[in-house]
Write an enzyme that holds these catalytic residues in place. Structure first.
Site, PDB file in Angstrom:
ATOM      1  N   ARG A  66       0.838  -1.199   0.000  1.00  0.00           N
ATOM      2  CA  ARG A  66       0.000   0.000   0.000  1.00  0.00           C
ATOM      3  C   ARG A  66       0.870   1.244   0.000  1.00  0.00           C
ATOM      4  O   ARG A  66       2.039   1.204   0.368  1.00  0.00           O
ATOM      5  CB  ARG A  66      -0.923   0.006   1.216  1.00  0.00           C
ATOM      6  N   LYS A 131       2.943  -6.992  12.345  1.00  0.00           N
ATOM      7  CA  LYS A 131       2.172  -7.125  11.106  1.00  0.00           C
ATOM      8  C   LYS A 131       2.408  -8.506  10.493  1.00  0.00           C
ATOM      9  O   LYS A 131       3.497  -8.810  10.024  1.00  0.00           O
ATOM     10  CB  LYS A 131       2.567  -6.011  10.128  1.00  0.00           C
ATOM     11  N   ARG A 266      -2.875   5.682  14.587  1.00  0.00           N
ATOM     12  CA  ARG A 266      -1.859   5.402  15.617  1.00  0.00           C
ATOM     13  C   ARG A 266      -2.501   5.439  16.998  1.00  0.00           C
ATOM     14  O   ARG A 266      -3.542   6.062  17.185  1.00  0.00           O
ATOM     15  CB  ARG A 266      -0.775   6.487  15.608  1.00  0.00           C
TER      16      ARG A 266
HETATM   17  C1  BTN Z   1       0.457  -3.733   2.480  1.00  0.00           C
HETATM   18  O1  BTN Z   1       1.265  -2.854   2.145  1.00  0.00           O
HETATM   19  O2  BTN Z   1       0.119  -3.873   3.651  1.00  0.00           O
HETATM   20  C2  BTN Z   1      -0.150  -4.635   1.441  1.00  0.00           C
HETATM   21  C3  BTN Z   1       0.817  -5.670   0.920  1.00  0.00           C
HETATM   22  C4  BTN Z   1       0.210  -6.602  -0.108  1.00  0.00           C
HETATM   23  C5  BTN Z   1       1.247  -7.556  -0.687  1.00  0.00           C
HETATM   24  C6  BTN Z   1       0.639  -8.592  -1.597  1.00  0.00           C
HETATM   25  S1  BTN Z   1       1.749  -9.941  -1.868  1.00  0.00           S
HETATM   26  C7  BTN Z   1       0.724 -10.549  -3.131  1.00  0.00           C
HETATM   27  C8  BTN Z   1       0.179  -9.362  -3.897  1.00  0.00           C
HETATM   28  N1  BTN Z   1       1.062  -8.981  -4.987  1.00  0.00           N
HETATM   29  C9  BTN Z   1       1.617  -7.793  -4.795  1.00  0.00           C
HETATM   30  O3  BTN Z   1       2.422  -7.218  -5.553  1.00  0.00           O
HETATM   31  N2  BTN Z   1       1.170  -7.260  -3.622  1.00  0.00           N
HETATM   32  C10 BTN Z   1       0.210  -8.140  -2.976  1.00  0.00           C
END
Ligand code: BTN
Length: 269
Positions: A66, A131, A266
């Site tokens: 994200r 996380k 937060r």
């Molecule tokens: C976050 O930042 O919290 C979300 C991360 C999401 C990662 C997943 S891994 C599978 C899918 N492919 C990607 O490129 N991103 C998501």
């Protein structure tokens, strides 16, 4: 039940055999490596791939997180996949979808006997304050309604320490389980719970799932502050999520609604 590094590759036939009644709803593709399962599945979706297409990769060379962050994962230590779903109607009907996905992931982990899973608005999957996983939902309008590519990354074992500082340090299933769930069984359970939640969401939106989501929200009814970048934007009592996924914050001025694109949440201090 234990996975080894050598068996980290997902076998689509084995996965299908574990999906039970939901088997016909998924088309599984497993790759040893790709740039990003979400980017690749988005391309397939634009070319007409059906709802239920699941792309799982051992290794992503450019996994997306994200807010433009990257998502790093090592093959034997994580589960990274993306699922394509299609919805009738316009984008407004998809408000709260990423929260609904978080609920499905939490339920699947609970069904695999993972203790202590929590959710944090908008869509972090937490374990003991760390996380455990992340969710990235890409939305596009399709030929007939909307398409959503739901990307999920889960840590089975802790990733190597980097020099990045996190609000929530990484957490992993191995921290709370003596034996990791079998990777195929875990992924099958995730698909089963995702299908059930996405069906319910298609019927009536996040409103139908909100109570269950809030029951798992780690900061429900706690004082929180909202950051807009580095700046404290608002403080108040976290009342959870509205039926469209907006965060509800009780402030001196009344109940305010906040959207995930703008702010991050937060604890005070
Ligand atoms: C976050 O930042 O919290 C979300 C991360 C999401 C990662 C997943 S891994 C599978 C899918 N492919 C990607 O490129 N991103 C998501």
């Amino acid at each position: 039940m234990n996975d080894s590094a050598a068996s980290c590759r997902i076998d689509p036939l084995r996965l299908q055999s574990l999906l039970g009644q939901a088997a016909g709803r998924f088309a599984v593709e497993a790759l040893p490596e790709c740039v990003s399962t979400s980017s690749q599945l988005l391309e397939h979706a634009r070319q007409g791939a059906p709802a239920g297409s699941l792309l799982v990769a051992d290794r992503q060379t450019g996994g997306r997180g994200r807010r433009g962050r990257s998502w790093l994962s090592t093959p034997e230590d994580s589960l990274t996949f993306s699922l394509l779903w299609r919805f009738d109607g316009g984008v407004a009907r998809l408000a709260g979808l990423s929260l609904a996905v978080g609920l499905a992931v939490a339920r699947a982990l609970e069904n695999c006997r993972v203790p202590g899973v929590g959710l944090k608005w908008p869509n972090d999957i937490l374990l003991g304050g760390g996380k455990l996983g992340g969710i990235l939902v890409d939305l596009e309008s399709g030929t007939d309604g909307m398409l959503a590519v739901i990307g999920i990354g889960l840590n089975l074992r802790l990733p190597p320490a980097g020099d990045e500082e996190f609000l929530h340090p990484p957490a992993a299933l191995a921290q709370v389980m003596a034996y990791l769930p079998d990777r195929h069984q875990l992924l099958a359970q995730l698909m089963i719970d995702l299908a059930a939640v996405l069906d319910r969401f298609a019927d009536g939106g996040f409103a139908l799932l909100r109570g269950d989501w809030q029951a798992r929200h780690v900061w429900q009814n706690r004082p929180v502050r909202l950051l807009d970048g580095e700046r404290v934007d608002r403080t108040g009592l976290c009342l959870g999520a509205d039926s469209d996924g907006a965060l509800l914050l009780q402030t001196d001025a009344g109940v305010e609604r906040c959207f995930s694109g703008d702010v991050s949440l937060r604890l005070p201090g």
